[in-house]
Scaffold this active site. Structure first.
Site, PDB file in Angstrom:
ATOM      1  N   ARG A  28      40.077  44.350  35.585  1.00 16.81           N
ATOM      2  CA  ARG A  28      41.084  45.380  35.905  1.00 16.81           C
ATOM      3  C   ARG A  28      41.719  45.968  34.637  1.00 16.81           C
ATOM      4  NH1 ARG A  28      44.882  42.387  39.980  1.00 16.81           N
ATOM      5  NH2 ARG A  28      44.393  40.721  38.492  1.00 16.81           N
ATOM      6  N   ASN A  46      42.249  43.877  42.949  1.00 15.15           N
ATOM      7  CA  ASN A  46      41.274  42.896  43.430  1.00 15.15           C
ATOM      8  C   ASN A  46      41.366  42.795  44.940  1.00 15.15           C
ATOM      9  OD1 ASN A  46      40.299  42.118  40.934  1.00 15.15           O
ATOM     10  ND2 ASN A  46      41.639  40.338  40.745  1.00 15.15           N
TER      11      ASN A  46
END
Length: 790
Positions: A28, A46
């Site tokens: 990320r 996520n």
């Protein structure tokens, strides 16, 4: 929102789904960095399927973003697929942000534990860093993953780090998207993280004047240098350590652990130390320094007697290789900072039991082995042994797939995409199980031998955890054909209606096919599966098989000559029984005893209770026939006096026999005969005649071992030639535990390559039973697809 991708200057909005190993690896932050660099807006999070990105920007900028995401993904990440779809009504984004994880159906994977990265290593030795000498330092590029996770998504609350509340400094770095610890779930420091401490095994207090030390971790080095045995709690289990150059300490460890001959694994603080003892090629060096940081089997240098501190002879008796690994946690780096010689680092257990993972169990079971304990208060959720690998023909060969490799998924070849969810239960020894979902096989870490009660308990617990982690509900179960295997019995207890019973050697071959990318509809190949034994479809024991096989079926074309396992399972542990059974299968004992009466092996066998043994052979009492290549190796080893009375670990005779091989180019192999009734089989009688004659004339053990290996390799190749006369195949898979023998594998491969055959060998999963569950799942999937079950 305009979504005309043909005009690069117009804004578009897309939802981008990234699947693969993309959680807990700094994915990320990479997405965030690349999005900001491209002046894109949106969000990333996520979820149970992996990483979800919603992004808005010019078509050109989005295309550049996707390209860079694939090229610059974090070192531990592995992108399996990227799916893009337009967002017709996107939210109004003014910036790019990382949002909270979403819990939904789990389709993502769990990252294996990863060795300490260079940045973290530098910090633990930097006096000006707040991680100076902190043994649990980590970031998104390294540290614990599988060993601490309880559930997906991989967030701190779903790991054993949930009990440690981050301090303000760690919280700041965890939230800083420009920091490599951004959303590193195990992040911690001296102030807020786990702690390590030293205890005496006898319960007496440790006082500071006993050592010159910086801290408890540093004290371990002093204790090792003094010849003590230390139990060290690591990342996936507890190890036992001692100075590998101290023969007294190593012998003491063997006696206390009841591990009398099996080689010990070693750890050294750097490559320079390993290089003093072993040859290291470039691929071996790369493996040692990789994020997986496995034990790498290396060839021992002959000049070791010139080393001031040679490795103790008891580390690897009668073996010409050593298993080395480099430090893979900050704890190990700190322990070995002052250690200029290797240490033994072996599983913390009584021989054959699972490795201890909790402080309480370790102190209960290891207090009679270790002198000291270095423990910590971070829970190990998943037991993960060290992986073991070697390099054969410039290619990785995994012997034990665990820390660093498991549970990274293996994508099955083309044709398996429509298979239903399947669970494969593996074998009895070197067990792993395998989950199949959407064409992706998730192989568990090595779980050991299920005949041990503690190992079976650990197997049950790990299976339950995996089914929970991956929310896996199998439509079918794949089991070994052997009705008495505990994995088979457990599989039948799970209540899944559809059960596939898979022949052992067919599963070996299918595993080799699957990892080599052989497509589902490929025409049958020749599989040569050599191992100790597996249950045959005729209810006899197989172990030296030539099968013409695809994923759905096989035809047994040839085998090794079936010979009695005299005493059943006892034949595995007392190799002389195999020697006697082989000789009785090919000769008249009275004639043999006269012709070779001066031979030690003949006199040894003559002293055994032959009347009883002959009666067992004649009536088939506890003496099942087995076409076992493994037992042939045992028989030859025992004939040469190698672990004749007792094998203290599986394959000991074969391993020590291989270690004797030398001067291959100067020797010719012993002859075997090919017999065709009712199917082809290899008859070893001519080999035994030549071997006994060599013993009689005083030929050295090394020459005999070499001639046996060369002769067997030639016999296998000759059998392939014979089978080509009546069957069409262009590919040959070499599989089964016997093909972990490097000499045999190389010799057979070379001869088959000369015949213009494509040789398939193992790399991603072990050739032994540790890879069996992959083959089971592939066969069950192929049969399910054939029946149209989804």
């Amino acid at each position: 929102m305009i979504t005309d991708i043909n005009n690069p200057n117009l804004n578009i909005a897309e939802e981008i789904r990234v699947r693969g190993t993309v959680q807990g690896v700094g994915f990320r932050p990479t997405v965030y960095r690349l999005a900001k660099l491209g002046s894109l807006c949106g969000e990333v999070c996520n979820d149970g399927e992996g990483v979800l990105i919603r992004i808005v920007g010019t078509a050109e900028a989005v295309e550049t973003f996707i390209d860079k995401l694939q090229k610059e993904c974090p070192p531990l990440a592995k992108i399996e697929a990227i799916a893009r779809s337009p967002l017709s009504h996107p939210p109004t984004y003014t910036d790019f942000t990382i949002t909270q994880s979403i819990s939904n159906q789990v389709k993502t994977s769990i990252t294996p534990d990863a060795a300490t990265c260079p940045e973290c290593k530098a910090e633990i030795f930097d006096p000006f860093s707040r991680w100076y000498r902190y043994p649990f330092t980590n970031c998104t590029h390294c540290g614990p993953r599988l060993s601490i996770v309880r559930a997906i998504p991989y967030d701190r609350r779903n790991t054993s780090m949930a009990n440690f509340t981050m301090c303000s400094d760690c919280t700041k770095e965890y939230a800083d998207v420009t920091n490599r610890r951004f959303h590193a779930q195990p992040v911690a420091c001296h102030i807020c993280g786990p702690k390590a401490w030293l205890e005496r095994a006898d319960g007496k207090p440790i006082v500071s004047y006993m050592f010159s030390m910086l801290d408890d971790v540093d004290a371990v080095c002093t204790l090792l240098q003094r010849g003590e045995i230390i139990a060290i709690k690591g990342i996936g289990g507890i190890h036992l350590a001692c100075d590998a150059t101290n023969e007294t300490a190593v012998q003491k460890l063997r006696e206390r652990k009841h591990r009398y001959h099996k080689p010990f694994a070693l750890m050294a603080k750097n490559l320079e130390i390993i290089d003093k003892y072993c040859f290291i090629d470039e691929l071996e060096k790369k493996l040692l320094q990789s994020a997986a940081a496995p034990i790498v089997l290396l060839r021992l240098k002959d000049s070791r007697e010139e080393i001031s501190k040679p490795i103790a002879a008891s580390v690897a008796p009668n073996i010409k290789s050593l298993g080395f690994m480099l430090p893979y946690t900050p704890l190990h780096h700190l322990i070995l900072r002052r250690m200029e010689r290797p240490i033994v680092l072996t599983s913390g257990n009584i021989s054959d039991e699972p490795q201890c993972i909790t402080n309480e169990v370790a102190k209960d079971k290891l207090s009679q082995i270790a002198d000291y304990f270095l423990l910590h208060n971070r829970e190990i959720v998943n037991r993960v042994d060290d992986s073991v690998v070697k390099v054969v023909r410039n290619r990785l060969q995994i012997l034990r797939r665990a820390r660093g490799y498991a549970p990274a998924p293996i994508r099955l070849p083309s044709g398996f995409e429509q298979a239903p969810p399947i669970l494969a239960m593996g074998s009895e020894l070197k067990n792993t199980f395998c989950l199949l979902r959407e064409g992706e096989a998730i192989l568990s870490q090595h779980l050991g031998d299920l005949e041990n009660a503690a190992a079976l308990t650990a197997y049950r617990e790990t299976l339950e955890l995996y089914l929970h982690l991956f929310e896996h509900k199998p439509d079918a179960i794949a089991l070994d054909l052997h009705p008495e295997y505990l994995s088979t019995k457990l599989g039948k207890e799970l209540g899944v209606e559809r059960i596939y019973s898979i022949q052992h050697h067919h599963a070996h071959i299918a595993a080799c096919m699957a990892e080599n990318g052989i497509k589902l509809e490929t025409k049958p190949i020749l599989g040569i599966a050599l191992d100790g034994l597996g249950y045959g479809e005729d209810s006899t024991l197989w172990g030296g098989e030539f099968l013409l096989a695809d994923y759905r079926s096989y035809q047994r074309l040839a085998t090794f000559k079936p010979v009695a396992m005299l005493g059943g399972e006892q034949a595995i542990y007392q190799p002389w029984r195999n020697t006697y059974a082989h000789l009785m299968a090919g000769f008249n004992w009275d004639e043999l005893a006269v012709r070779y009466r001066e031979l030690e092996i003949v006199n040894f066998l003559d002293r055994q209770p032959r009347s009883l043994l002959n009666q067992m052979l004649a009536k088939g009492i506890n003496s099942p026939l087995a076409s076992s290549a493994g037992r042939l190796f045992d028989a030859v080893a025992a004939a040469l006096g190698i672990c004749r009375d007792l094998a203290s670990y599986e394959g000991q005779g074969a391993i020590e026999l291989e270690a004797l091989v030398d001067n291959i180019s100067e020797e010719t192999g012993y002859p075997f005969e090919i017999i065709s009734a009712p199917i082809f089989y290899l008859e070893p009688r001519p080999m035994w005649q030549a071997l006994l004659t060599d013993l009689q004339t005083g030929v050295c053990q090394s020459a005999i071992a070499t001639r046996f290996h060369l002769g067997l390799a030639k016999a296998i190749a000759s059998m392939v030639v014979r089978l080509q006369e009546t069957h069409s195949f262009t590919q040959v898979a070499l599989t089964g535990g016997v093909f972990q023998n490097q000499v045999l594998l190389e010799q057979v491969s070379q001869q088959l390559n000369v015949m213009d055959l494509t040789v398939l060998t193992h790399s991603l999963v072990p050739a032994n039973d540790g890879g069996l569950s992959l083959g089971q799942v592939a066969i069950a999937a192929a049969k399910s697809i054939q029946k149209g079950i989804k």
